[in-house]
Structure formats: C-alpha cells, structure tokens
Design a protein around this motif. Structure first.
Motif, short mmCIF file in Angstrom:
data_model
loop_
_atom_site.label_atom_id
_atom_site.label_comp_id
_atom_site.label_asym_id
_atom_site.label_seq_id
_atom_site.Cartn_x
_atom_site.Cartn_y
_atom_site.Cartn_z
N ARG A 18 61.80 20.14 31.87
CA ARG A 18 61.43 21.53 31.27
C ARG A 18 62.63 22.53 31.04
O ARG A 18 62.69 23.44 30.86
CB ARG A 18 60.32 22.09 32.20
CG ARG A 18 58.92 21.30 31.75
CD ARG A 18 57.97 22.27 32.76
NE ARG A 18 56.71 21.44 32.66
CZ ARG A 18 56.49 20.32 33.33
NH1 ARG A 18 57.32 20.02 34.21
NH2 ARG A 18 55.25 19.82 33.22
N GLN A 50 54.89 22.52 24.04
CA GLN A 50 54.99 23.89 24.59
C GLN A 50 54.27 24.23 25.53
O GLN A 50 54.51 24.73 26.65
CB GLN A 50 55.02 24.81 23.32
CG GLN A 50 56.21 24.89 22.67
CD GLN A 50 56.06 25.72 21.32
OE1 GLN A 50 55.06 25.82 20.74
NE2 GLN A 50 57.29 26.39 21.04
N GLY A 53 55.42 23.53 28.79
CA GLY A 53 56.58 24.22 29.23
C GLY A 53 57.71 23.93 28.64
O GLY A 53 58.88 24.25 29.21
N ARG A 55 60.82 24.12 26.03
CA ARG A 55 61.16 25.18 25.07
C ARG A 55 62.18 24.55 23.84
O ARG A 55 62.90 23.75 23.97
CB ARG A 55 62.17 26.05 25.83
CG ARG A 55 61.34 26.78 27.02
CD ARG A 55 62.09 27.61 28.12
NE ARG A 55 63.38 26.86 28.27
CZ ARG A 55 64.52 27.35 28.90
NH1 ARG A 55 64.66 28.25 28.38
NH2 ARG A 55 65.57 26.45 29.28
#
Lengths: 222, 291
Positions: A18, A50, A53, A55
């Motif tokens: 993440r 998403q 977590g 991005r």
C-alpha cells in the motif's frame, strides 16, 4: 481464445503493498482472440484495490496493448499520472505485461494470469513469448520471463554455468538473469532479486489439455 | 559426523570428489577412495556431473559408507521432479547418508544424453526449503513423514563468475541459499587467489563456512582448455607459463596444486578436491602441501 484468469485483489495487494502509488493500464483486447476485460474490469478491480488501501495516480485503457510499439509505450512516462506512479499494474495477457515492462522503466505487476493460448503465444514477440505457466513471475524478474530466457527455468537467480555473460546452453544467448540484473540495477530495484519464488504450480498448466479434450468432445477437433 | 563436527569446530576440513562409474562395477572407484583413507575427512559423490549418465550417487555413497567412509551426497535438480527428489532424500537418509550438497545441475544438452528431457522442477533454493520441511517431518505438500531426514546440508557458489553483475547475482543467490538452510558451501575450482579473496571479502560476512574447490592443472593445454570452456574458472597466465616451461611436468603440476591448496588453507575453513583424473596423485599433492 487466450484464457485469462483475474488475480484476486487481495493477491495483487499482497504483492504491490500500500506504500507506493499505482498507475493502472488496461487492455480491451481483440475481438475473437482475448478478453482481458478493458475499462469495466479495470474499474471494478481498481475499486476493490482502493478499498484495500491501494492508491492510484490514474488509469488508461488501450486496445491490443501487445501490438503497441515500444516507442509508443515508452511515451507512457510523459503522461503526468503515469510519471508520478511508482508501479504499473497491467490488466492484459502476459505479452502486454512484458511490453510495458520493457518500455516503462518501472516496476510492473500483472493483474491477470495467462493460462493458455491455443495456437497463439501473444503477438508481441520483441523480447520473448509467454510460456503460459499460469503463475506469472514477471514481478520478481524485472518483467522478463525466467521460463523464457532461462533454459533451466530457474526462478531464484542464475546457475553457475554462464560464461562472460553468455548462457551455458547456447553461447549466442545472454544469461537471462544477468539481463534481469542490468534492468533492475538501472531502475534501482536490485532488492527485488532477494525475493523468494515458490515452486511453480504445474497443475495450472492443465487448462490447455482441458481445452483440447473439450474441443474433441464437441467434435471440433480430429 | 566427523565432517560437520570439524567444520563447526573450525578445523581445516578436506573433502575429495568421487564420480560414480558408468556401469555396475564400482571396484575402481572404491580403490581410488582407499588411497585417500586418512588423508581427507569425507568423500563427495557427484550426481550425473557434466550431464553424463552414471550409477546413482546414493548407491555409490552407500557402498563407500559400507567401507567406513563418511560421504557427502550431491543431489541435482536436473533429472528429478519434486516427487523424485523427495523420494531420493528419504532413501539416502534411510541408507545413513548424513551430508548433502544440493545443486541445480548442468544442462542436459552438455552431456552424453542430449536428447533427454531436462526436468528442473525445483531450483536449488526451492529444494533447500523442501528439505527444511522434511526435517520438520512434512513433505512438500505438508503430509506427515514416518521418520525424518536430517542432513547436514550444503550448496555451491561460483566465486569468480567473470563479471560484477554475475558476482552480485552469485552472492544474492548464496544469501537465499543460506536463508533456505544451506550451512556450508563448496566452490568452483580456484586458481586466481587474488580474485578469490575479493569474493571472500564479500562472502565471509554471510557466515557459512566455505570449502574452496581445488583442482590440479595437469598440463598447460588443460589450463587453456579450462580458460576457454569452463564457466567460472580462470587460470592466470603465469600458471600456464609455469606449466608450459616445466621439464618435469607432473612434478610442477603437483607442486602448483599444492601451492594453491596451502594458500586456500590460509583463507578458508576447508577445501574440496576435484581430482579430474588424478585421483592417484592426490596423496602426492597433499604431501607437497604438508596436509
């Protein structure tokens, strides 16, 4: 049809983590040949990742990623969203993943597993073809397939047979692991080589037989 | 047990390679080993070295153990699936073989059965991990084992592979092998001590004892052949000159090998002798090296 399997979002997340930011490249495939899923599968998977977590800096979807020339793909870095990313996630067959890995100069991860491609091993033949092992290892080897470049198919680094950078089996070919090394070194990612690759799951290679027997049962073959 | 104990106690440890015969008659190999009695700590039995088909290594190791030898068994990933590798390990352990050296294996096309199917189901790192599981009583699928194989396991490394990239890769893989359970290493034959020391500077920090490979160069032409054809081996030109100018070629070759052995003794906890046809001259080499 090329048979593709979508990796679970948990599986992908465990590989990419993440921490970094991801640019997601999709492929809408080619009618009658493959269906990697295009925009709809990409958006679904992006939503799932998403939620875990991960991005994203952005996404793009192309037709027939594997037929894009390296010049075109190397322009990827010019896109602001792609340039900001630490990693490219690629939703395509392995030929497309290899093409992006060769052009992008960044860590590349496959979102699909390529299981079989009767009569076809991907259109992009610049660096090597997909061996359809169904457990893609391109993330551990800088986007070059160890099953293709290493006659022994070694997954955890080279043997001791290379001489002056050339393979012991055919001195016309470079040691593939040394090519992986040079590619990862240029990207400052030599640490990837410390990762352990599990033994391959050969049962993943069965779908080709399954397809054959299905075709035979339907009277389309022989 | 002597082999492991000596290495762990930091005593200089010597092994010598014995290749299984092509055929059922092992008498000559057993006789060659007999000459080494009292001179080396264990014999290492190779497994289809150079991809040349020969008697199974575990069979010869068993015959040698019956004659009082401690053996190291080589196990190559070239010829066996993960099932056959595990079966071989169970068999070797049942025969009382205690020491193991796992290797990837030379490619099949380099040997005397080039049409064979090279297997390479596992690589050496994966085999080490499988071994660890077996020692804990489970096969690779987690099924319980009745009786656990408990080997003293080693692996190999090429210390002078020819480029910085190749050296980095060798050290990276050596680290993986140690993490996977390798407790000692054997190397390719060493000739260039300067380059070997550069390797040792980086490898010694990894903590696993090294047995440096030592192979006699029988002639200048053999040395040139090695330089041209053997990956990871580099004979310095000065050594080739020494051999080509010799009046008593055999004596010079024996002394040269003994000199390498002595220098290796100052650098490493052990040496692994590769006689390359000079099995019967190994005692003379050890005499000259005062070992």
């Amino acid at each position: 049809m090329i048979e593709l399997e979508t990796r679970s979002s948990q599986d992908i997340c465990s590989k990419i983590g993440r921490e970094g930011r991801v640019f997601f490249i999709g492929c809408s495939g080619r009618k009658g040949l493959c269906s990697p899923g295009g925009e709809s599968r990409l958006q679904k998977l992006r939503g799932e990742l998403q939620a875990l977590g991960v991005r994203f800096t952005g996404t793009v979807v192309w037709d027939e990623l594997c037929t894009k020339g390296l010049d075109e793909l190397s322009l990827l870095g010019q896109f602001r969203q792609a340039g900001q990313a630490d990693l490219f996630l690629v939703l395509s067959c392995e030929a497309g993943v290899q093409a992006v890995a060769a052009a992008a100069g960044k860590k590349t991860e496959a979102a699909l597993r390529t299981l079989s491609a009767p009569g076809l091993e991907g259109i992009w033949g610049e660096e090597g073809l997909c061996r359809l092992c169904g457990s893609c290892l391109l993330d551990l080897s800088g986007g070059l397939c160890p099953l293709y470049f290493c006659p022994k198919g070694l997954l955890n680094g080279p043997c001791q047979g290379a001489s002056r950078g050339r393979c012991e089996v055919d001195s016309h070919n470079p040691c593939g692991w040394e090519r992986v090394y040079e590619r990862l070194k240029a990207r400052g990612e030599l640490g990837i080589l410390g990762g352990y690759a599990e033994p391959r799951d050969y049962s993943k290679m069965l779908p080709l037989f399954r397809l054959r027997s299905q075709l035979a049962a339907e009277g389309k073959e022989g | 047990m002597r082999f492991q104990q000596r290495l762990e106690q930091g005593k200089f440890t010597l092994t010598c390679e014995i290749a299984p015969p092509k055929g059922t008659d092992a008498a000559e190999r057993i006789a060659e080993a007999e000459i080494l009695k009292g001179r080396v700590d264990a014999v290492a039995v190779t497994d289809g070295k150079g991809s040349v088909m020969a008697m199974s290594a575990s069979a010869l190791a068993h015959l040698l153990q019956d004659r009082g030898w401690e053996t190291l068994l080589y196990l190559s990933c070239r010829d066996r699936s993960r099932m056959a590798l595990q079966a071989e390990l169970l068999g070797a352990a049942a025969l009382g073989i205690r020491n193991l050296v796992v290797v990837t294996g030379d490619y099949a096309s380099l040997g005397d059965h080039p049409q064979t199917k090279p297997v390479f189901d596992l690589d050496s790192v994966q085999l080490l991990i499988a071994l660890r599981g077996m020692r804990e009583g489970k096969d690779m699928m987690g099924n319980p084992l009745q009786g656990r194989p408990d080997f003293f396991v080693g692996a190999t490394v090429s210390p002078v592979p020819g480029s910085e990239a190749a050296l980095d890769l060798q050290l990276m893989k050596m680290e993986k092998k140690i993490a996977a359970g390798a407790r000692f290493f054997q190397t390719q034959p060493i000739f260039d001590l300067g380059r070997f020391e550069r390797f040792l500077k980086r490898a010694s920090g990894l903590g696993a004892p090294l047995l440096a490979g030592v192979m006699p160069l029988k002639s200048a032409s053999m040395a040139r052949f090695v330089n041209k054809n053997m990956p990871g081996m580099a004979v310095p030109e000065t050594m080739i000159d020494e051999l080509s100018q010799a009046t008593d070629r055999v004596q010079v070759a024996v002394n040269l090998c003994a000199r390498i052995l002595r220098e290796v003794k100052n650098l490493c906890p052990g040496a692994h002798l590769i006689p390359a046809g000079w099995e019967r001259r190994i005692p003379a080499i050890l005499d000259a090296a005062q070992l």
